[in-house]
Enzyme design. Structure first.
Site: not given
Ligand SMILES: NC(=O)c1ccc[n+]([C@@H]2O[C@H](COP(=O)([O-])OP(=O)(O)OC[C@H]3O[C@@H](n4cnc5c(N)ncnc54)[C@H](O)[C@@H]3O)[C@@H](O)[C@H]2O)c1
Length: 255
Positions: A154, A161
């Site tokens: 990570y 984060k």
């Molecule tokens: N998927 C996992 O395992 C997980 C676990 C814990 C937390 N998260 C967090 O959840 C959140 C959403 O991620 P996800 O897993 O749904 O993936 P996802 O890829 O579906 O969503 C990530 C989003 O970030 C957007 N993004 C990236 N750069 C950007 C910018 N410059 N301006 C605006 N938007 C931007 C992308 O367009 C995308 O819609 C993130 O913060 C991620 O770190 C994810």
């Protein structure tokens, strides 16, 4: 309209596919009485297509959360659809490839800076851009991955984060006087585009499915979305600067 979020107006960032955590938040929020405006980054036509799969097709506003122009124009763009905001969902994360997958010791500052800009600083930027539309009782909710530990692969996203978790506490401090809450949901691993871009993500998948006390589904974002809804609702009126783990209980385990 009845439901947990009846009458609430939400801005939801981060939809890119229907696996996005933000998609589950938007869907569940609509099902629970909220009016939802989405923001999309980059592939706008794709986001618009996904937005049509929601129970109510939602308007999509373009937002690159690192763009001062987009941020400055956000409130006016949102006003074209709703007359105020009761909640803002930050579901955004990105790190260049060098920052993930074991490259911690070699990632250059320019790449780390991008990761921090998009994934950490943007939490404050988004909240401030939406602030003119918000009133006491409003809430900002973001998504983290438990940053209290160093995980395999990570790397700098973990640092981003950790910064996000701190930024949420400071936002809670600075916006508390205006009656606005800031809380995060620490989700377990989910198979989204962001997750698939992490080389070695399978290690998380295996660890969670084998060890989470409640078990864990890698493809069901609804538990994380439900927690977001709860934090956006009126049922956490005195909670801010908090992190709610939605990880099947994994964070509670020792080695
Ligand atoms: N998927 C996992 O395992 C997980 C676990 C814990 C937390 N998260 C967090 O959840 C959140 C959403 O991620 P996800 O897993 O749904 O993936 P996802 O890829 O579906 O969503 C990530 C989003 O970030 C957007 N993004 C990236 N750069 C950007 C910018 N410059 N301006 C605006 N938007 C931007 C992308 O367009 C995308 O819609 C993130 O913060 C991620 O770190 C994810």
């Amino acid at each position: 309209m009845s439901g947990l979020l009846a009458g609430k107006r939400l801005l939801v960032t981060g939809v890119i596919t229907d696996a996005s955590i933000a998609f589950s938040v938007a869907k569940l929020a609509q099902e629970n009485g909220a009016q939802v405006v989405l923001t999309g980054y980059g592939r706008l036509s794709l986001v618009e297509r996904i937005a049509k799969r929601l129970p109510e097709p939602a308007p999509v506003i373009e937002l690159d959360v690192t763009s001062p122009e987009h941020l400055a124009g956000l409130a006016d763009r949102v006003r074209e659809h709703v007359d105020g905001l009761d909640g803002v969902v930050h579901s955004i994360g990105f790190a260049p490839a060098s920052c993930l997958g074991g490259g911690f010791l070699d990632a250059p500052w320019e790449d780390v800076a991008t990761a921090l800009h998009v994934s950490t600083y943007s939490y404050k930027s988004l909240a401030m851009a939406a602030l003119p539309l918000m009133q006491p009782g409003g809430a900002v909710v973001g998504l983290t991955f438990d940053a209290t530990k160093a995980w395999p692969v990570y790397d700098w996203m973990g640092v981003a984060k950790a910064g996000l978790e701190s930024a949420s506490r400071y936002l809670a401090q600075h916006l508390g006087g205006r009656g606005i809450r800031s809380n995060l949901v620490a989700a377990g691993p989910l198979r989204t585009i962001a997750a698939k871009s992490i080389p070695g993500f399978e290690q998380f998948e295996q660890a969670w499915t084998e060890r989470a006390p409640l078990g864990w589904s890698l493809t069901d974002a609804e538990p994380a979305a439900r927690a977001c809804l709860a934090l956006l609702s009126d049922w956490f009126p005195a909670t801010t600067g908090e992190i709610v783990h939605v990880d099947g209980g994994y964070h509670a385990l020792g080695a």
